[in-house]
Design an enzyme around this catalytic site. Structure first.
Site, PDB file in Angstrom:
ATOM      1  N   GLU A  52      38.211  12.578  63.564  1.00  0.00           N
ATOM      2  CA  GLU A  52      38.931  13.775  63.108  1.00  0.00           C
ATOM      3  C   GLU A  52      38.083  15.035  63.134  1.00  0.00           C
ATOM      4  O   GLU A  52      38.629  16.147  63.087  1.00  0.00           O
ATOM      5  CB  GLU A  52      39.493  13.549  61.696  1.00  0.00           C
ATOM      6  CG  GLU A  52      38.457  13.494  60.581  1.00  0.00           C
ATOM      7  CD  GLU A  52      37.843  12.119  60.369  1.00  0.00           C
ATOM      8  OE1 GLU A  52      37.261  11.894  59.304  1.00  0.00           O
ATOM      9  OE2 GLU A  52      37.942  11.269  61.288  1.00  0.00           O
ATOM     10  N   CYS A  59      35.694   4.677  59.331  1.00  0.00           N
ATOM     11  CA  CYS A  59      34.532   4.595  58.453  1.00  0.00           C
ATOM     12  C   CYS A  59      34.794   3.577  57.325  1.00  0.00           C
ATOM     13  O   CYS A  59      34.904   2.388  57.579  1.00  0.00           O
ATOM     14  CB  CYS A  59      34.169   5.976  57.931  1.00  0.00           C
ATOM     15  SG  CYS A  59      32.492   6.075  57.258  1.00  0.00           S
ATOM     16  N   HIS A 103      33.784   9.303  62.937  1.00  0.00           N
ATOM     17  CA  HIS A 103      34.905  10.131  62.466  1.00  0.00           C
ATOM     18  C   HIS A 103      35.567  10.870  63.640  1.00  0.00           C
ATOM     19  O   HIS A 103      35.089  11.922  64.070  1.00  0.00           O
ATOM     20  CB  HIS A 103      34.418  11.138  61.427  1.00  0.00           C
ATOM     21  CG  HIS A 103      34.065  10.524  60.115  1.00  0.00           C
ATOM     22  ND1 HIS A 103      34.983  10.343  59.103  1.00  0.00           N
ATOM     23  CD2 HIS A 103      32.898  10.014  59.652  1.00  0.00           C
ATOM     24  CE1 HIS A 103      34.397   9.759  58.075  1.00  0.00           C
ATOM     25  NE2 HIS A 103      33.131   9.545  58.377  1.00  0.00           N
TER      26      HIS A 103
END
EC number: 6.3.5.2
Length: 525
Positions: free
Chosen positions: A183, A86, A181
């Site tokens: 994660e 990001c 993202h």
């Protein structure tokens, strides 16, 4: 020579994203040690850390605005792979010669990205293939800006209709960036993408496992403490319990635990702690029965913050009094964990650089003059739990719901009285017991009962009863920063309510808290 489980390590630079700690947890889950540091980490410190790879996390700033955060040049001088996520991708692109601009169409939430270029990072990783043979990934986006021009030697890796450069790659240098993202769990292949970067591209070995962490922690404690004696405040919570088990395994009788029974514990908790540690494990535990002292000090006080401070001060007084009876104590053990360290360092804001000791025991007197031993300070909570299992602690103890430091003192609204505490612990026990029976205990993140100093009319048999009101609280959350109230089955709530009212004479009404966080907090006080 002992295995160095920190040898293969990843550096994560924090630009202020709400997901940064989640990245670190995902890296640890892959089996590789990592540390989280502010984006303006000193160049020399970066070189000394000697990572096998670097992850540039997200953040709320705009790269094209003045004074926005930048990645230290030392990162690009290391010659190791770099993965920008990001904002991390945007600052990488801008610093290496690309361009970033604001976007008219911001992307927040679920999205599909098309994998349009070959790379070591994403090859063979996809959620679906369309009719044209194009690979696609289901991901989570959270950005307003976008890369509009690639740096030299990069090629486009992924794209969406509104973000043509949703991923970029320079395989030769091992530099990658994605606008989504990986994660978060919403990105279905996120774990595989991070594993690909860490294990394959960075060449890390998965040395960070519960068994190796236990061996390393035991060796570290023995090296630090030597033949000196250690004191631990044992609360029965997860962190202090794991510290007790670890230290006992490392140094045996050199450890003495003080368990302060403040009269504000859960039902039978004092007996359970003594049975587990003193009787079953053979740990030296001093039980300080201080219920009367705590309740006397709390008498007449109804302000939540003042109650917390009274409980904290009284704990210190009791703990200090017990420790003064002991000879040759040189170390104080604490259950400090990695999020405490990050918080103390101010990593989220990037404003602080010195990691300070996090005194989670609560400001113990300086005249104790003890050195600290903090064997969990590198671990996240989920790692602490796995370490507890590795050390032989029971699953039910290791995976208990969080319990506040002041105990029932902040679950009794207003003034704390023995009568209220006795009623509350029985009601709470019934609630937890029924959650376990219905297989809901581990489906919710936290559940408890709150005592309200309000009386309500009830009917028992042919007579009226004017008694107290309690509220049930159960929430679901990932990080405890936000939480939604748990949608428990009506039948379960009916069973809990019926048992509490019928079995506890002093309670006439049970309510269920349907407030989410925000705007409400999880605890009532």
């Amino acid at each position: 020579m002992a295995l160095d489980i920190h040898a293969h390590r990843i550096l994560i630079l924090d630009f202020g994203s709400q997901y940064t700690q989640l990245i670190a947890r995902r890296v640890r889950e892959i089996g590789v040690y990592c540390e989280l540091h502010p984006f303006d980490m000193d160049d020399e410190a970066i070189r000394e850390f000697a990572p096998k790879g670097v992850i540039l996390a997200g953040g709320p700033e705009s790269v094209h605005e003045a004074n926005s955060p930048r990645c230290p040049q030392a990162v690009f001088d290391l010659g190791v792979p770099v993965f920008g996520i990001c904002y991390g991708m945007q600052t990488m692109a801008e610093q290496l010669g690309g361009k970033v601009a604001g976007s008219e169409l911001r992307e927040f939430g679920y999205a599909r990205v098309d994998v349009v270029g070959k790379s070591r990072l994403l090859d063979g990783i996809e959620d679906h293939i369309d009719a044209d043979g194009l690979f696609g990934l289901d991901v989570w986006m959270s950005h307003g800006d976008k890369v509009t021009k690639l740096p030299e030697d990069f090629h486009i890796l992924a794209s969406t209709p509104s973000c043509p450069i949703a991923g970029m790659a320079d395989d030769a240098r091992g530099y990658y960036g994605v606008q989504f993202h990986p994660e978060v769990t919403h990105t279905k292949q996120g774990g595989r993408i991070l594993s690909r970067f860490i294990l394959d591209i960075c060449g890390c070995e998965a040395l960070w496992t519960p068994s190796k962490i236990a061996e390393d922690a035991i060796a570290q404690v023995r090296a630090q403490v030597g033949t000196d004696n250690v004191l631990l405040g044992l609360s029965g919570g997860v962190d202090s319990s794991v510290v007790a088990a670890l230290l006992h395994k490392a140094i045996g009788d050199q450890l003495t635990c003080v368990f302060v029974d403040n009269g504000l514990l859960r039902l039978h908790e004092g007996e359970q702690v003594m049975a587990m540690f003193a009787e079953n494990m053979g740990v030296k535990v001093i039980r300080a029965n201080a219920e009367e002292q705590f309740l006397n000090n709390l008498e007449g006080e109804s302000d939540p913050e003042k109650k917390r401070k009274i409980i904290g001060r009284t704990f210190i007084d009791v703990f200090d009094a017990e420790s003064c009876k002991l000879d040759n104590i040189k170390y104080l053990a604490q259950g400090t964990i990695y999020p405490d360290v990050i918080e103390s360092a101010g990593a989220k804001s990037g404003k602080a650089h010195v990691i300070k000791s996090h005194h989670n025991v609560g400001g113990l007197p300086e005249e104790m003059n003890l050195k600290l031993v903090e064997p969990l300070r590198e671990l996240f909570k989920d790692e602490v739990r796995r370490l507890g299992l590795e050390l032989g602690l029971p699953y039910d103890m290791v995976y208990r719901h969080p319990f506040p430091g002041p105990g029932l003192g902040v679950r009794i609204l207003g003034e704390v009285k023995k009568e209220y505490a006795d009623l509350l612990r029985r009601a709470d026990h019934i609630f937890i017991e029924e959650l376990r029976k219905a297989d809901w205990y581990h489906k919710v993140s936290q559940a408890f009962v709150v005592f309200q100093p309000v009386k309500s009319v009830g009917v028992v048999g042919d007579g009226r009863r004017y008694a107290w009101v309690v509220a049930l609280r159960a929430v679901e959350t990932i990080d405890f920063m936000t939480a939604r109230w748990a949608h428990l089955p009506y039948e379960l709530l009916e069973t809990v309510s019926g048992r509490i009212i019928n079995e506890i004479e002093g309670i006439s009404r049970v309510t269920y808290d349907v407030s989410s966080k925000p705007p409400a907090t999880i605890e009532w006080e």
